[in-house]
Design a protein around this motif. Structure first.
Motif, short mmCIF file in Angstrom:
data_model
loop_
_atom_site.label_atom_id
_atom_site.label_comp_id
_atom_site.label_asym_id
_atom_site.label_seq_id
_atom_site.Cartn_x
_atom_site.Cartn_y
_atom_site.Cartn_z
N HIS A 1 -5.31 3.50 6.07
CA HIS A 1 -5.12 2.65 7.24
C HIS A 1 -4.93 1.18 6.82
CE1 HIS A 1 -5.33 2.07 11.50
NE2 HIS A 1 -6.18 1.06 11.33
N ASN A 2 -5.69 0.75 5.81
CA ASN A 2 -5.64 -0.66 5.38
C ASN A 2 -4.69 -0.89 4.21
OD1 ASN A 2 -7.62 -1.31 7.25
ND2 ASN A 2 -9.26 -0.73 5.84
N ASN A 3 -3.87 0.13 3.92
CA ASN A 3 -2.88 -0.01 2.84
C ASN A 3 -3.49 -0.29 1.48
OD1 ASN A 3 -0.19 0.34 2.70
ND2 ASN A 3 0.24 -1.35 4.14
N GLN A 4 -4.66 0.29 1.21
CA GLN A 4 -5.32 0.10 -0.10
C GLN A 4 -5.22 1.42 -0.87
OE1 GLN A 4 -9.19 -0.86 1.50
NE2 GLN A 4 -8.96 -3.02 0.99
N LYS A 5 -4.78 1.33 -2.11
CA LYS A 5 -4.54 2.55 -2.91
C LYS A 5 -5.86 3.23 -3.31
CE LYS A 5 0.07 2.17 -3.61
NZ LYS A 5 1.09 3.15 -3.26
N ILE A 6 -5.75 4.53 -3.53
CA ILE A 6 -6.91 5.35 -3.90
C ILE A 6 -6.75 5.81 -5.35
CG2 ILE A 6 -8.05 7.59 -3.45
CD1 ILE A 6 -6.95 7.21 -0.48
N ARG B 1 8.52 9.83 1.91
CA ARG B 1 8.73 10.29 3.29
C ARG B 1 7.48 11.00 3.81
NH1 ARG B 1 13.28 13.38 6.15
NH2 ARG B 1 12.12 13.91 8.04
N ILE B 2 6.91 11.88 2.99
CA ILE B 2 5.70 12.61 3.43
C ILE B 2 4.56 11.62 3.66
CG2 ILE B 2 3.94 14.28 2.68
CD1 ILE B 2 6.22 15.81 1.22
N THR B 3 4.42 10.66 2.76
CA THR B 3 3.34 9.67 2.88
C THR B 3 3.49 8.85 4.16
OG1 THR B 3 3.15 9.56 0.48
CG2 THR B 3 2.26 7.69 1.70
N GLU B 4 4.73 8.49 4.49
CA GLU B 4 4.96 7.69 5.70
C GLU B 4 4.71 8.50 6.98
OE1 GLU B 4 8.22 4.62 3.75
OE2 GLU B 4 8.92 6.20 5.11
N GLU B 5 4.99 9.81 6.90
CA GLU B 5 4.91 10.62 8.12
C GLU B 5 3.53 11.24 8.33
OE1 GLU B 5 8.01 13.52 8.08
OE2 GLU B 5 9.56 12.00 8.39
N THR B 6 2.65 11.13 7.33
CA THR B 6 1.35 11.79 7.41
C THR B 6 0.26 10.75 7.64
OG1 THR B 6 2.24 13.26 5.72
CG2 THR B 6 -0.08 13.48 6.17
N ALA B 7 -0.68 11.07 8.53
CA ALA B 7 -1.75 10.12 8.83
C ALA B 7 -2.86 10.16 7.78
CB ALA B 7 -2.33 10.43 10.21
N ILE B 8 -2.94 11.27 7.02
CA ILE B 8 -4.00 11.38 6.00
C ILE B 8 -3.44 10.91 4.65
CG2 ILE B 8 -5.34 13.18 7.15
CD1 ILE B 8 -3.90 15.25 5.43
N PRO B 9 -4.33 10.46 3.73
CA PRO B 9 -3.85 9.95 2.44
C PRO B 9 -3.15 11.02 1.60
CG PRO B 9 -6.16 9.36 2.79
CD PRO B 9 -5.79 10.33 3.87
N THR B 10 -2.08 10.61 0.92
CA THR B 10 -1.45 11.46 -0.09
C THR B 10 -1.86 10.93 -1.46
OG1 THR B 10 0.54 10.08 -0.16
CG2 THR B 10 0.57 11.98 1.36
N ILE B 11 -2.16 11.85 -2.37
CA ILE B 11 -2.55 11.47 -3.74
C ILE B 11 -1.51 12.10 -4.66
CG2 ILE B 11 -4.42 11.48 -5.44
CD1 ILE B 11 -5.58 10.48 -2.88
N ALA C 1 4.56 12.23 -8.60
CA ALA C 1 5.17 12.12 -7.27
C ALA C 1 5.53 10.67 -6.95
CB ALA C 1 4.23 12.70 -6.21
N GLY C 2 5.58 9.82 -7.95
CA GLY C 2 6.05 8.45 -7.77
C GLY C 2 5.02 7.50 -7.20
N PRO C 3 5.46 6.24 -6.97
CA PRO C 3 4.52 5.17 -6.65
C PRO C 3 4.19 5.00 -5.16
CG PRO C 3 6.71 4.26 -6.93
CD PRO C 3 6.84 5.75 -7.17
N HIS C 4 4.85 5.78 -4.29
CA HIS C 4 4.69 5.51 -2.85
C HIS C 4 3.53 6.25 -2.21
CE1 HIS C 4 8.49 3.59 -3.42
NE2 HIS C 4 9.04 4.72 -3.80
N CYS C 5 2.88 7.13 -2.97
CA CYS C 5 1.74 7.87 -2.42
C CYS C 5 0.59 6.88 -2.16
CB CYS C 5 1.27 8.93 -3.41
SG CYS C 5 2.52 10.18 -3.70
N ASP C 6 -0.37 7.32 -1.35
CA ASP C 6 -1.50 6.44 -1.03
C ASP C 6 -2.48 6.32 -2.20
OD1 ASP C 6 -0.80 5.97 1.78
OD2 ASP C 6 -1.15 8.12 1.98
N GLY C 7 -2.38 7.23 -3.14
CA GLY C 7 -3.24 7.17 -4.32
C GLY C 7 -2.60 7.92 -5.46
N GLN C 8 -3.26 7.90 -6.61
CA GLN C 8 -2.74 8.60 -7.80
C GLN C 8 -3.87 9.38 -8.43
OE1 GLN C 8 0.51 8.55 -8.90
NE2 GLN C 8 1.08 7.20 -7.21
N VAL C 9 -3.50 10.50 -9.06
CA VAL C 9 -4.46 11.27 -9.86
C VAL C 9 -3.80 11.65 -11.18
CG1 VAL C 9 -3.82 13.46 -8.70
CG2 VAL C 9 -5.98 13.32 -9.95
#
Ligand code: KIV
Length: 276
Positions: A14-19, A192-202, A206-214
């Motif tokens: 929600h606050n655009n902070q990466k995980i 696209r998935i990250t923008e369309e989904t309300a829950i975080p994508t990790i 899968a590139g830099p646009h996800c909400d987090g990285q693992v």
């Protein structure tokens, strides 16, 4: 720092902070990952590859996973610990899936579980969530499907499979997952998935646009000499350092220079004399 929870992760998106998320399989590394402030520790079934020496993750059992999850949770004070449900632990029946997910919480001390699959897993995921266990989804290059995919191949490159991934992400969100791992998918599809989904994508591969990285910790710390996938960045290169240490030990043991006086315990002379 307070314990990371599902709602902290939702707020991050929600606050655009990466995980940040990393795997760990034992107490010592988990404690370091926790101390470094990494948000989530995944006790991944990649345990099979990097710790148990299997070719893939399929041989990993629930008992293996619980054993390592217990070690990790003992080291993780603030990071959220997610237990990865191994192959066949959630495929046979929904009842078995709930029971196995519950073992991660009750015996392993984890806060959540992760399982692979999209729409075909929705009923299982709902049942696990109904047992009050948070679920992280995992779609794209799901390693437990290696034989069905015919190898470890990037997913979502053609129209049909890209649409399937978008629909799967939507289904996982609607089923109640608190986050979704996107593995081995093109960056623009992950965006696209990250923008369309309300829950975080990790993301992983899968590139830099996800909400987090693992990443798998052994890969990113450079603990292997062999091939590592294109998407891995080595943030350290421990393998040469470890080899240097091991060879130094062998040399000093063989030369009799280890242990030195500083590594030895003493005994009083009068005690020693009375021994003879
Ligand atoms: O098992 C694992 O380490 C994983 C990550 C690669 C996401 O599932």
């Amino acid at each position: 720092m307070a314990k990371i929870t599902v709602s902290v992760l939702k707020d991050r998106k929600h606050n655009n902070q990466k995980i940040s998320m990393l795997t760990a399989y034992d107490y010592s590394l988990a404690a370091m990952v926790d101390e470094a402030g990494i948000d989530v520790i995944l006790v991944g079934d990649s345990l099979g590859n990097v710790t148990l020496g299997y070719e893939n993750t399929l041989a990993v059992t629930m008992d293996d996973m619980i054993h390592h999850t217990r070690a990790v949770t003992r080291g993780a004070k603030n990071s959220m610990v997610v237990g990865d449900m191994p192959f066949l632990s959630y495929h046979v029946s929904i009842q078995e899936a709930v029971r196995n997910a519950g073992r991660f919480i009750q015996e392993g001390g984890a806060q959540a579980v992760k399982l692979e699959g999209g729409r075909e897993r929705v009923e299982t995921i709902k049942a696990i969530i109904d047992a009050q266990i948070p679920v992280m989804g995992h779609i794209g290059l799901t390693p437990q499907s290696v034989h069905q995919f015919g190898g470890f191949k990037v997913q979502g490159k053609d129209l049909e499979s890209a649409r399937k991934l978008i629909n799967d992400a939507d289904a996982l969100e609607k089923a109640g997952c608190f986050a979704i791992v996107l593995e081995g998918v093109p960056s623009e599809l992950a965006r696209r998935i990250t923008e369309e989904t309300a829950i975080p994508t990790i993301g992983i591969g899968a590139g830099p646009h996800c909400d987090g990285q693992v990443l798998v910790i052994n890969d990113m710390l450079g603990m292997f000499g062999g091939h590592i996938p294109k998407f891995v960045k080595k943030f350290a290169n421990l393998q040469p350092l470890i080899m240097e240490g091991l060879k130094g030990y062998k040399e000093e043991v063989e030369a009799g220079t280890f242990p030195g006086p500083e590594h030895c315990y003493t005994i009083a002379d009068e005690v020693l004399e009375r021994l003879y």
